[in-house]
Design a protein around this motif. Sequence first.
Motif, PDB file in Angstrom:
ATOM      1  N   LYS A  94       0.835  -1.207   0.000  1.00 47.29           N
ATOM      2  CA  LYS A  94       0.000   0.000   0.000  1.00 47.29           C
ATOM      3  C   LYS A  94       0.870   1.257   0.000  1.00 47.29           C
ATOM      4  N   ILE A  95       1.891   1.276   0.843  1.00 47.45           N
ATOM      5  CA  ILE A  95       2.798   2.426   0.910  1.00 47.45           C
ATOM      6  C   ILE A  95       3.496   2.620  -0.435  1.00 47.45           C
ATOM      7  N   ALA A  96       4.007   1.534  -1.001  1.00 41.99           N
ATOM      8  CA  ALA A  96       4.708   1.626  -2.277  1.00 41.99           C
ATOM      9  C   ALA A  96       3.764   2.089  -3.389  1.00 41.99           C
ATOM     10  N   THR A 104      -3.512   9.555  -2.940  1.00 46.16           N
ATOM     11  CA  THR A 104      -3.845  10.209  -1.682  1.00 46.16           C
ATOM     12  C   THR A 104      -3.930   9.162  -0.585  1.00 46.16           C
ATOM     13  N   ASP A 105      -3.398   9.493   0.602  1.00 46.69           N
ATOM     14  CA  ASP A 105      -3.421   8.563   1.725  1.00 46.69           C
ATOM     15  C   ASP A 105      -3.339   9.348   3.030  1.00 46.69           C
ATOM     16  N   LYS A 106      -3.700   8.677   4.131  1.00 48.47           N
ATOM     17  CA  LYS A 106      -3.572   9.265   5.465  1.00 48.47           C
ATOM     18  C   LYS A 106      -2.334   8.673   6.128  1.00 48.47           C
ATOM     19  N   PRO A 107      -1.382   9.502   6.569  1.00 45.91           N
ATOM     20  CA  PRO A 107      -0.201   8.964   7.250  1.00 45.91           C
ATOM     21  C   PRO A 107      -0.539   8.267   8.562  1.00 45.91           C
ATOM     22  N   SER A 108      -1.580   8.726   9.237  1.00 44.48           N
ATOM     23  CA  SER A 108      -2.052   8.073  10.452  1.00 44.48           C
ATOM     24  C   SER A 108      -3.580   8.170  10.468  1.00 44.48           C
ATOM     25  N   PRO A 109      -4.232   7.320  11.232  1.00 47.56           N
ATOM     26  CA  PRO A 109      -5.704   7.289  11.193  1.00 47.56           C
ATOM     27  C   PRO A 109      -6.389   8.620  11.525  1.00 47.56           C
ATOM     28  N   LYS A 110      -5.804   9.436  12.390  1.00 49.13           N
ATOM     29  CA  LYS A 110      -6.450  10.678  12.804  1.00 49.13           C
ATOM     30  C   LYS A 110      -6.030  11.894  11.981  1.00 49.13           C
ATOM     31  N   SER A 111      -5.094  11.719  11.062  1.00 47.79           N
ATOM     32  CA  SER A 111      -4.631  12.868  10.274  1.00 47.79           C
ATOM     33  C   SER A 111      -5.492  13.055   9.027  1.00 47.79           C
ATOM     34  N   ARG A 112      -5.310  14.176   8.374  1.00 44.84           N
ATOM     35  CA  ARG A 112      -6.069  14.441   7.144  1.00 44.84           C
ATOM     36  C   ARG A 112      -5.377  13.745   5.969  1.00 44.84           C
ATOM     37  N   SER A 113      -6.103  13.568   4.897  1.00 45.77           N
ATOM     38  CA  SER A 113      -5.544  12.931   3.715  1.00 45.77           C
ATOM     39  C   SER A 113      -4.519  13.851   3.052  1.00 45.77           C
ATOM     40  N   ARG A 117       3.414  12.981  -3.892  1.00 49.68           N
ATOM     41  CA  ARG A 117       3.961  13.174  -5.235  1.00 49.68           C
ATOM     42  C   ARG A 117       4.430  11.835  -5.781  1.00 49.68           C
ATOM     43  N   LYS A 118       4.429  11.717  -7.079  1.00 49.51           N
ATOM     44  CA  LYS A 118       4.779  10.467  -7.737  1.00 49.51           C
ATOM     45  C   LYS A 118       6.284  10.199  -7.608  1.00 49.51           C
ATOM     46  N   ARG A 119       6.597   9.043  -7.046  1.00 40.86           N
ATOM     47  CA  ARG A 119       7.983   8.579  -6.921  1.00 40.86           C
ATOM     48  C   ARG A 119       7.970   7.097  -7.300  1.00 40.86           C
ATOM     49  N   GLU A 120       8.529   6.753  -8.424  1.00 43.56           N
ATOM     50  CA  GLU A 120       8.455   5.379  -8.923  1.00 43.56           C
ATOM     51  C   GLU A 120       9.415   4.477  -8.158  1.00 43.56           C
ATOM     52  N   VAL A 121       8.850   3.698  -7.246  1.00 43.57           N
ATOM     53  CA  VAL A 121       9.642   2.809  -6.408  1.00 43.57           C
ATOM     54  C   VAL A 121      10.120   1.610  -7.225  1.00 43.57           C
ATOM     55  N   LEU A 122       9.270   1.061  -8.060  1.00 42.34           N
ATOM     56  CA  LEU A 122       9.634  -0.060  -8.932  1.00 42.34           C
ATOM     57  C   LEU A 122       9.428   0.339 -10.376  1.00 42.34           C
ATOM     58  N   GLY A 123      10.340  -0.066 -11.223  1.00 45.37           N
ATOM     59  CA  GLY A 123      10.175   0.214 -12.644  1.00 45.37           C
ATOM     60  C   GLY A 123      11.438  -0.060 -13.418  1.00 45.37           C
ATOM     61  N   VAL A 124      11.256  -0.388 -14.680  1.00 48.68           N
ATOM     62  CA  VAL A 124      12.376  -0.644 -15.572  1.00 48.68           C
ATOM     63  C   VAL A 124      12.275   0.352 -16.708  1.00 48.68           C
ATOM     64  N   ASN A 125      13.308   1.126 -16.898  1.00 42.61           N
ATOM     65  CA  ASN A 125      13.298   2.112 -17.965  1.00 42.61           C
ATOM     66  C   ASN A 125      13.841   1.515 -19.256  1.00 42.61           C
TER      67      ASN A 125
END
Length: 142
Positions: A94-96, A104-113, A117-125
């Motif tokens: 989910k994090i990746a 969009t995601d919530k870093p913790s349950p009580k925080s706002r969404s 920014r897009k950061r490609e963790v996996l990929g082959v160029n």
Amino acid sequence: MTNNLTALEDWTAPILNKLAPAERRNKLRQIGQQIRKQQQSRISNQQNPDGTPFAPRKGRIKRKMFTKLKQAKWMKVQAKDDIVTIGYTGRTAKIARVHQYGLTDKPSPKSRSIRYRKREVLGVNKKNAVQQTMLQHINLSE
């Protein structure tokens, strides 16, 4: 990227089909591990597959991103009869995924969404890197 992977599959299929099933799985696992090492190196260098740097973090956080995601403990390689997969499972996936696609995601349950920014963790160029890895393993077995 899909076209590169399709071309790579067309190039590797005849070579892998000549191997026995157990030998094919072993070669695919070795190739997957080599690709994982390349991904880990790229993540350590904080780069997307195309060589551009990751989008910077907001705020004053200076430590590198994804220090745990690059570990083999989390980045799993699975080889089956005719396919190798490299990826994450569970919460790590989910994090990746959030960073991979800029979701969009919530870093913790009580925080706002927050929109990440897009950061490609996996990929082959370049398919050349995978082809060279494949050729290296095939040449070692002959």
